[in-house]
Design a protein around this motif. Sequence first.
Motif, PDB file in Angstrom:
ATOM      1  N   HIS A  19       0.954  11.903   5.267  1.00 22.45           N
ATOM      2  CA  HIS A  19       1.408  10.523   5.114  1.00 22.45           C
ATOM      3  C   HIS A  19       1.248  10.151   3.650  1.00 22.45           C
ATOM      4  O   HIS A  19       0.205  10.405   3.051  1.00 22.45           O
ATOM      5  CB  HIS A  19       0.589   9.577   5.999  1.00 22.45           C
ATOM      6  N   PRO A  57       2.227   3.682   1.129  1.00 22.45           N
ATOM      7  CA  PRO A  57       3.316   2.853   0.587  1.00 22.45           C
ATOM      8  C   PRO A  57       3.137   2.533  -0.902  1.00 22.45           C
ATOM      9  O   PRO A  57       4.116   2.475  -1.641  1.00 22.45           O
ATOM     10  CB  PRO A  57       3.251   1.577   1.435  1.00 22.45           C
ATOM     11  N   GLN A  58       1.895   2.361  -1.343  1.00 22.48           N
ATOM     12  CA  GLN A  58       1.640   2.075  -2.754  1.00 22.48           C
ATOM     13  C   GLN A  58       2.131   3.210  -3.647  1.00 22.48           C
ATOM     14  O   GLN A  58       2.615   2.967  -4.754  1.00 22.48           O
ATOM     15  CB  GLN A  58       0.138   1.849  -3.011  1.00 22.48           C
ATOM     16  N   LEU A  83       4.618   5.266  -2.908  1.00 20.91           N
ATOM     17  CA  LEU A  83       6.083   5.219  -2.896  1.00 20.91           C
ATOM     18  C   LEU A  83       6.589   4.176  -3.888  1.00 20.91           C
ATOM     19  O   LEU A  83       7.539   4.425  -4.642  1.00 20.91           O
ATOM     20  CB  LEU A  83       6.607   4.904  -1.495  1.00 20.91           C
TER      21      LEU A  83
END
Length: 144
Positions: A58, A61-62, A64
């Motif tokens: 995984h 998000p940071q 990405l």
Amino acid sequence: MLKLSQAHYDALRAHGEETYPHECCGILLGHVGAEVNEVVDVMRAGNTRTDSAHNRYHIAPQELIKAQREGRKQGLEIVGFYHSHPDHPAQWSTTDFAEAHWFGCSYVITAVAQGKAAVTNSFLLRGTSEEDKQFVDQEVLVLS
């Protein structure tokens, strides 16, 4: 087709060896074309999976968002992602497919057998929605 330099190809494979027996993961920045995704930069990401890092990955998000910002500064975009399969084939799994959402992106998988990078394959995510998405085999062109 996915086009990348020998140095980038070697870097993503080495990342898989370094994180063995856990999966590594990262982001590919470059240019998306109608026929070719061209990699210009490879960004390592941390695998935030703590429950089963040996067979899942995984990207936070940071990371990405950071990759998107870095890419924009260089005139690049996210063209794909890579991860390793420790002691497993370089083929996408049902989990890989379920968690793939970036249409038009390349998903690169390297099999790492007993700590050594073996086969590296790429799969292009095609479709327009979750209902019609599909992975298709993608040729990998490594430039010297």
